[in-house]
Enzyme design. Structure first.
Site, PDB file in Angstrom:
ATOM      1  N   ARG A 222       0.926  -1.168  -0.080  1.00 47.62           N
ATOM      2  CA  ARG A 222      -0.009  -0.030   0.172  1.00 47.62           C
ATOM      3  C   ARG A 222       0.861   1.309   0.007  1.00 47.62           C
ATOM      4  O   ARG A 222       1.760   1.136   0.800  1.00 47.62           O
ATOM      5  CB  ARG A 222      -0.835   0.089   1.323  1.00 47.62           C
ATOM      6  CG  ARG A 222      -2.080  -1.233   1.397  1.00 47.62           C
ATOM      7  CD  ARG A 222      -3.053  -0.426   0.097  1.00 47.62           C
ATOM      8  NE  ARG A 222      -4.329  -1.260   0.115  1.00 47.62           N
ATOM      9  CZ  ARG A 222      -4.300  -2.721  -0.443  1.00 47.62           C
ATOM     10  NH1 ARG A 222      -3.399  -2.881  -1.399  1.00 47.62           N
ATOM     11  NH2 ARG A 222      -5.484  -3.499  -0.734  1.00 47.62           N
ATOM     12  N   HIS A 270      -1.032  -0.375  -9.801  1.00 44.93           N
ATOM     13  CA  HIS A 270      -1.629  -1.314  -8.973  1.00 44.93           C
ATOM     14  C   HIS A 270      -2.010  -2.604  -9.671  1.00 44.93           C
ATOM     15  O   HIS A 270      -3.202  -2.944  -9.657  1.00 44.93           O
ATOM     16  CB  HIS A 270      -2.772  -0.512  -8.174  1.00 44.93           C
ATOM     17  CG  HIS A 270      -3.093  -1.299  -6.821  1.00 44.93           C
ATOM     18  ND1 HIS A 270      -3.554  -0.640  -5.807  1.00 44.93           N
ATOM     19  CD2 HIS A 270      -3.136  -2.623  -6.699  1.00 44.93           C
ATOM     20  CE1 HIS A 270      -4.019  -1.343  -4.824  1.00 44.93           C
ATOM     21  NE2 HIS A 270      -3.490  -2.660  -5.229  1.00 44.93           N
TER      22      HIS A 270
HETATM   23  P1  NAP Z   1      -1.273 -11.227   5.574  1.00 45.32           P
HETATM   24  O1  NAP Z   1      -1.172 -12.602   5.502  1.00 45.32           O
HETATM   25  O2  NAP Z   1      -2.268 -10.775   6.710  1.00 45.32           O
HETATM   26  O3  NAP Z   1       0.230 -10.767   6.045  1.00 45.32           O
HETATM   27  C1  NAP Z   1       0.526  -9.520   6.387  1.00 45.32           C
HETATM   28  C2  NAP Z   1       1.786  -9.541   7.222  1.00 45.32           C
HETATM   29  O4  NAP Z   1       2.390  -8.256   7.798  1.00 45.32           O
HETATM   30  C3  NAP Z   1       1.889 -10.686   8.326  1.00 45.32           C
HETATM   31  O5  NAP Z   1       3.312 -11.310   8.415  1.00 45.32           O
HETATM   32  C4  NAP Z   1       1.927  -9.637   9.607  1.00 45.32           C
HETATM   33  O6  NAP Z   1       2.607 -10.093  10.850  1.00 45.32           O
HETATM   34  C5  NAP Z   1       2.667  -8.493   8.967  1.00 45.32           C
HETATM   35  N1  NAP Z   1       2.193  -7.303   9.779  1.00 45.32           N
HETATM   36  C6  NAP Z   1       0.890  -6.541  10.100  1.00 45.32           C
HETATM   37  N2  NAP Z   1       1.308  -5.719  10.788  1.00 45.32           N
HETATM   38  C7  NAP Z   1       2.707  -5.597  11.163  1.00 45.32           C
HETATM   39  C8  NAP Z   1       3.120  -4.781  12.061  1.00 45.32           C
HETATM   40  N3  NAP Z   1       2.797  -3.651  12.717  1.00 45.32           N
HETATM   41  N4  NAP Z   1       4.513  -5.015  12.410  1.00 45.32           N
HETATM   42  C9  NAP Z   1       5.194  -6.098  11.784  1.00 45.32           C
HETATM   43  N5  NAP Z   1       4.406  -7.035  10.734  1.00 45.32           N
HETATM   44  C10 NAP Z   1       3.143  -6.553  10.407  1.00 45.32           C
HETATM   45  O7  NAP Z   1      -1.357 -10.356   4.238  1.00 45.32           O
HETATM   46  P2  NAP Z   1      -1.348 -10.802   2.776  1.00 45.32           P
HETATM   47  O8  NAP Z   1      -2.296 -11.677   2.159  1.00 45.32           O
HETATM   48  O9  NAP Z   1       0.250 -11.267   2.868  1.00 45.32           O
HETATM   49  O10 NAP Z   1      -1.116  -9.522   1.963  1.00 45.32           O
HETATM   50  C11 NAP Z   1      -0.424  -8.188   2.387  1.00 45.32           C
HETATM   51  C12 NAP Z   1      -0.725  -6.822   1.852  1.00 45.32           C
HETATM   52  O11 NAP Z   1      -0.489  -7.165   0.564  1.00 45.32           O
HETATM   53  C13 NAP Z   1      -2.088  -6.619   1.811  1.00 45.32           C
HETATM   54  O12 NAP Z   1      -2.612  -6.185   3.123  1.00 45.32           O
HETATM   55  C14 NAP Z   1      -2.378  -5.812   0.690  1.00 45.32           C
HETATM   56  O13 NAP Z   1      -2.275  -4.396   1.439  1.00 45.32           O
HETATM   57  C15 NAP Z   1      -1.243  -5.944  -0.175  1.00 45.32           C
HETATM   58  N6  NAP Z   1      -1.717  -6.250  -1.589  1.00 45.32           N
HETATM   59  C16 NAP Z   1      -1.177  -5.778  -2.725  1.00 45.32           C
HETATM   60  C17 NAP Z   1      -1.731  -6.232  -3.724  1.00 45.32           C
HETATM   61  C18 NAP Z   1      -1.453  -5.427  -5.211  1.00 45.32           C
HETATM   62  O14 NAP Z   1      -1.685  -5.714  -6.063  1.00 45.32           O
HETATM   63  N7  NAP Z   1      -0.493  -4.543  -5.177  1.00 45.32           N
HETATM   64  C19 NAP Z   1      -2.444  -7.365  -4.037  1.00 45.32           C
HETATM   65  C20 NAP Z   1      -2.565  -8.291  -2.716  1.00 45.32           C
HETATM   66  C21 NAP Z   1      -2.220  -7.790  -1.540  1.00 45.32           C
HETATM   67  P3  NAP Z   1       2.088 -11.472  11.455  1.00 45.32           P
HETATM   68  O15 NAP Z   1       2.394 -12.715  10.697  1.00 45.32           O
HETATM   69  O16 NAP Z   1       2.599 -11.570  12.793  1.00 45.32           O
HETATM   70  O17 NAP Z   1       0.524 -11.253  11.771  1.00 45.32           O
HETATM   71  C1  GLV Z   2      -5.132  -5.679  -3.818  1.00 47.01           C
HETATM   72  O1  GLV Z   2      -4.283  -4.487  -3.591  1.00 47.01           O
HETATM   73  C2  GLV Z   2      -5.389  -6.478  -2.724  1.00 47.01           C
HETATM   74  O2  GLV Z   2      -5.403  -5.877  -1.360  1.00 47.01           O
HETATM   75  O3  GLV Z   2      -5.972  -7.516  -2.866  1.00 47.01           O
END
Ligand code: NAP
Ligand code: GLV
Length: 307
Positions: A222, A270
């Site tokens: 983000r 994005h």
């Molecule tokens: P997820 O499974 O919830 O993983 C989030 C990770 O961030 C976890 O390891 C979490 O720690 C860590 N985290 C959260 N808050 C933290 C903090 N304060 N300090 C340290 N670590 C922290 O999410 P995901 O599915 O991997 O997705 C991650 C992000 O990618 C999404 O939230 C979204 O914003 C972004 N995204 C972007 C796109 C795009 O097209 N650009 C597409 C999909 C997703 P813990 O493991 O300890 O909980």
């Molecule tokens: C895209 O940015 C997602 O959070 O899935």
């Protein structure tokens, strides 16, 4: 069962057809139509009006991994479980995107592009891989998938998360006290954190200064995780060598924003991991079936943590 669906207008019919195929008994309504009762809602960046008018539902499904936009909605029902997408075909896309950006950095593609523009035939010595650490901010579903895919390339991998992880082949760091040590070893910093009250503006002047000189950024999470002006200043000063940015504080990025024309920034609109209809509907339909059978589901957002 009644499902309310709110998506981009351009592909709403495809979403409806996929839900109808996956859940043949469901009665599916497309927002802004609103039935008198609703069991499940699937949304992406919903207007405040939707939640304000929504009859009580059993669950709200976010058609993406990040729930920051939904959580900012002032009308989001407090007690209804909010469920996010977990991978759903996004991990494979993230792996492609991050691998491309990482290898471009390691193989010095920016320097060779500059040399080509200047007509310079100037081979560069290969960079030692052992000194080219890759830091993954966020070790959740996507961070761990990217770490596993990068493992065969032989870069020293490090991961940072809120809670401690044990991932073979990855040096893991947890919590704010271990962030400086994590940053100090990241020649390429890949951001895969959710946007939450704890992570917004995390990458400011102080944190960017903790990266090694010449480090590069890949932000696929983000835009508001980085302080834009501090990122530009770090690039201008030469402390950072480049940034590959897929996400921005304001999207579309305003025409006057300095990122557009910065020579050390590569941008995409994005698209690093888009929501795929078939995979997402299969996942949501599976969760709806579990809920209907009285079973628990994964991916329920912790509203206090913000992800
Ligand atoms: P997820 O499974 O919830 O993983 C989030 C990770 O961030 C976890 O390891 C979490 O720690 C860590 N985290 C959260 N808050 C933290 C903090 N304060 N300090 C340290 N670590 C922290 O999410 P995901 O599915 O991997 O997705 C991650 C992000 O990618 C999404 O939230 C979204 O914003 C972004 N995204 C972007 C796109 C795009 O097209 N650009 C597409 C999909 C997703 P813990 O493991 O300890 O909980
Ligand atoms: C895209 O940015 C997602 O959070 O899935």
């Amino acid at each position: 069962m009644r499902i309310l669906l709110q998506t981009a207008n351009s592909n709403a019919d495809e979403w409806r057809a996929a839900f109808a195929a996956a859940l043949p008994d469901a009665d599916i309504t497309l927002w802004p139509e609103l039935p008198a009762s609703v069991d499940y809602v699937a949304v992406w960046k919903p207007p405040a009006e939707l939640f304000a008018k929504l009859p009580p539902a059993r669950a709200i499904f976010n058609l993406g991994a990040g729930v920051d936009a939904v959580l900012k909605s002032p009308t989001l029902p407090a007690a209804t479980p909010l469920v996010r997408l977990e991978d759903g075909g996004m991990a494979a896309q993230m792996i492609d995107y991050v691998t491309l950006a990482l290898l471009a950095a390691y193989r010095e593609q920016r320097a060779y592009a500059r040399q080509q523009r200047e007509g310079l035939w100037q081979p560069r010595l290969p960079l030692p891989k052992a000194a080219f650490g890759v830091g993954l901010l966020g070790m959740g579903v996507l961070g761990q998938a990217v770490a596993a895919a990068l493992s065969p390339f032989g870069f020293p991998l490090a991961g940072w998360s809120r809670t401690r992880k044990a991932v073979p082949g990855v040096a893991t760091f947890a919590g704010s006290s271990e962030l400086p040590a994590f940053l100090a070893r990241a020649r390429v910093l890949v951001c895969l954190l959710p946007s939450t009250p704890d992570t917004r503006d995390l990458l400011d002047h102080r944190r960017l200064s903790a990266l090694p000189r010449g480090a590069q950024i890949v932000n696929v999470a983000r835009g508001d995780l980085f302080v834009d002006a501090d990122l530009v200043a770090a690039l201008d000063s030469g402390h950072l060598a480049g940034a590959t940015l897929d996400v921005f504080r304001e999207e579309p990025l305003p025409a006057a924003h300095p990122f557009w024309r910065h020579p050390a920034i590569r941008m995409t609109p994005h698209v690093s991991a888009v929501t795929l209809i078939e995979e997402s509907v299969a996942q949501i339909a599976g969760k709806i079936r579990r809920l209907e059978a009285g079973q628990t589901i994964s991916g329920v957002v912790d509203r206090v943590r913000g992800y």
